[in-house]
Design an enzyme around this catalytic site. Sequence first.
Site, PDB file in Angstrom:
ATOM      1  N   SER A  32       3.050  -2.120  10.411  1.00 54.63           N
ATOM      2  CA  SER A  32       4.491  -2.208  10.667  1.00 54.63           C
ATOM      3  C   SER A  32       5.087  -3.565  10.276  1.00 54.63           C
ATOM      4  O   SER A  32       5.961  -4.087  10.963  1.00 54.63           O
ATOM      5  CB  SER A  32       4.804  -1.869  12.134  1.00 54.63           C
ATOM      6  OG  SER A  32       4.418  -0.528  12.416  1.00 54.63           O
ATOM      7  N   ASN A  68       0.866  -1.178   0.000  1.00 52.51           N
ATOM      8  CA  ASN A  68       0.000   0.000   0.000  1.00 52.51           C
ATOM      9  C   ASN A  68       0.904   1.229   0.000  1.00 52.51           C
ATOM     10  O   ASN A  68       1.488   1.584   1.015  1.00 52.51           O
ATOM     11  CB  ASN A  68      -0.910   0.002   1.231  1.00 52.51           C
ATOM     12  CG  ASN A  68      -1.793   1.243   1.263  1.00 52.51           C
ATOM     13  OD1 ASN A  68      -1.803   2.023   0.302  1.00 52.51           O
ATOM     14  ND2 ASN A  68      -2.517   1.432   2.348  1.00 52.51           N
ATOM     15  N   GLU A 108      -5.847  -4.756  10.138  1.00 56.08           N
ATOM     16  CA  GLU A 108      -4.844  -3.731  10.394  1.00 56.08           C
ATOM     17  C   GLU A 108      -5.181  -3.028  11.711  1.00 56.08           C
ATOM     18  O   GLU A 108      -5.984  -2.081  11.720  1.00 56.08           O
ATOM     19  CB  GLU A 108      -4.815  -2.711   9.249  1.00 56.08           C
ATOM     20  CG  GLU A 108      -4.396  -3.307   7.921  1.00 56.08           C
ATOM     21  CD  GLU A 108      -3.682  -2.292   7.035  1.00 56.08           C
ATOM     22  OE1 GLU A 108      -2.623  -2.628   6.509  1.00 56.08           O
ATOM     23  OE2 GLU A 108      -4.183  -1.161   6.890  1.00 56.08           O
ATOM     24  N   GLU A 125      -7.110   4.733   7.344  1.00 50.11           N
ATOM     25  CA  GLU A 125      -6.885   6.161   7.058  1.00 50.11           C
ATOM     26  C   GLU A 125      -8.092   6.766   6.358  1.00 50.11           C
ATOM     27  O   GLU A 125      -8.385   7.946   6.543  1.00 50.11           O
ATOM     28  CB  GLU A 125      -5.585   6.328   6.249  1.00 50.11           C
ATOM     29  CG  GLU A 125      -4.375   6.091   7.147  1.00 50.11           C
ATOM     30  CD  GLU A 125      -3.143   5.548   6.450  1.00 50.11           C
ATOM     31  OE1 GLU A 125      -3.073   5.593   5.211  1.00 50.11           O
ATOM     32  OE2 GLU A 125      -2.246   5.059   7.179  1.00 50.11           O
ATOM     33  N   GLY A 161       2.175   2.352  10.915  1.00 45.26           N
ATOM     34  CA  GLY A 161       3.145   3.443  10.852  1.00 45.26           C
ATOM     35  C   GLY A 161       3.799   3.754  12.180  1.00 45.26           C
ATOM     36  O   GLY A 161       4.457   4.785  12.325  1.00 45.26           O
ATOM     37  N   HIS A 184      -9.794   1.275   4.296  1.00 46.71           N
ATOM     38  CA  HIS A 184      -8.530   1.442   5.035  1.00 46.71           C
ATOM     39  C   HIS A 184      -8.751   2.377   6.222  1.00 46.71           C
ATOM     40  O   HIS A 184      -9.539   3.321   6.133  1.00 46.71           O
ATOM     41  CB  HIS A 184      -7.450   1.994   4.108  1.00 46.71           C
ATOM     42  CG  HIS A 184      -6.090   1.946   4.727  1.00 46.71           C
ATOM     43  ND1 HIS A 184      -5.655   2.899   5.615  1.00 46.71           N
ATOM     44  CD2 HIS A 184      -5.100   1.033   4.629  1.00 46.71           C
ATOM     45  CE1 HIS A 184      -4.434   2.577   6.032  1.00 46.71           C
ATOM     46  NE2 HIS A 184      -4.070   1.458   5.447  1.00 46.71           N
ATOM     47  N   LYS A 231       0.049   4.246  -0.374  1.00 47.99           N
ATOM     48  CA  LYS A 231      -0.596   5.451   0.181  1.00 47.99           C
ATOM     49  C   LYS A 231      -0.367   6.640  -0.756  1.00 47.99           C
ATOM     50  O   LYS A 231      -0.415   6.475  -1.968  1.00 47.99           O
ATOM     51  CB  LYS A 231      -0.098   5.682   1.612  1.00 47.99           C
ATOM     52  CG  LYS A 231      -0.284   4.412   2.462  1.00 47.99           C
ATOM     53  CD  LYS A 231      -0.087   4.612   3.938  1.00 47.99           C
ATOM     54  CE  LYS A 231      -0.342   3.287   4.664  1.00 47.99           C
ATOM     55  NZ  LYS A 231      -0.267   3.384   6.104  1.00 47.99           N
TER      56      LYS A 231
HETATM   57  P1  13P Z   1       2.768   0.477   7.787  1.00 48.63           P
HETATM   58  O1  13P Z   1       3.284  -0.840   7.188  1.00 48.63           O
HETATM   59  O2  13P Z   1       3.559   1.661   7.343  1.00 48.63           O
HETATM   60  O3  13P Z   1       2.590   0.366   9.257  1.00 48.63           O
HETATM   61  O4  13P Z   1       1.302   0.695   7.155  1.00 48.63           O
HETATM   62  C1  13P Z   1       0.362  -0.313   7.239  1.00 48.63           C
HETATM   63  C2  13P Z   1      -0.781   0.020   6.369  1.00 48.63           C
HETATM   64  O5  13P Z   1      -1.547   0.922   6.676  1.00 48.63           O
HETATM   65  C3  13P Z   1      -0.950  -0.743   5.131  1.00 48.63           C
HETATM   66  O6  13P Z   1      -2.197  -0.528   4.563  1.00 48.63           O
END
Ligand code: 13P
Length: 256
Positions: free
Chosen positions: A217, A13, A171, A101, A177, A99, A15
């Site tokens: 992560s 991903n 997740e 976010e 993150g 997601h 982003k």
């Molecule tokens: P990270 O791997 O940066 O923690 O992000 C996870 C994520 O949101 C994948 O969709």
Amino acid sequence: MPTNPRKKLIAANWKMYKTPDEAVAFIKAFLPLAAPHSHAEVVLCASPTLLPAVVDVARHHPIRVAAQDMHWLDQGAYTGETSPLMLMALGVTHVLIGHSERRQYFNETDESVNLKLKSALAHGLIPIVCVGELLAEREANQTAEVLERQTSIALSGIDPAAAAPLVIAYEPVWAIGTGRTATPEIANEAHNIIRAQIAKSLSPALAASTRILYGGSVKPDNTATLCACRDIDGALVGGASLDPVSFAKIVANSAA
Ligand code: 13P
């Protein structure tokens, strides 16, 4: 114990990162590194602006391309949105839905996730539906309740006969993150809760065949232990998927 029959899926991903040139350079560097590792399907989730270039360069390789979100309608007066028809026309095969976010910053709800999931399945897009609890919810012992609610509303009204392509990503929001990965035990337990809800909402057969990815992560050095868990069928990777060497290591290390 029988081995996990589900093929691993490792999704990047990206982003809101990369320009088209950077995305193409990534794929060219990644392909030879990932070529020996056919045990896993690889999906790149890219911003709409990257999709034509990414689809074009991935076309003759075993890499599938996902959008990071979509509207559930085919067309309409919805400025800034992307429809499933637009994604299909580009050659996109997968779509991330819900997601955290999107839920946190853009008003995504369990109900809109459900509409998007129905639309993706109707259009032949493979949905990767994201669920996961907040830190406060985990600390208040609400994890199971949150995962059951998010999963059951996402799956409400879905015809089991059409749900075979479904992929879920667990997740935990506190692991995204933050560098704070869920332990394999925590992740596997959450995957079990989600799988049990799929059995209730759809069918036991679909619960057994649906892939549930872990995200939060994921790095090259924790991939193997996570992916060795009975109920973890791959990973959805944020930060560590931006670099082709790191992402190729994650693909390699996911063989379990
Ligand atoms: P990270 O791997 O940066 O923690 O992000 C996870 C994520 O949101 C994948 O969709």
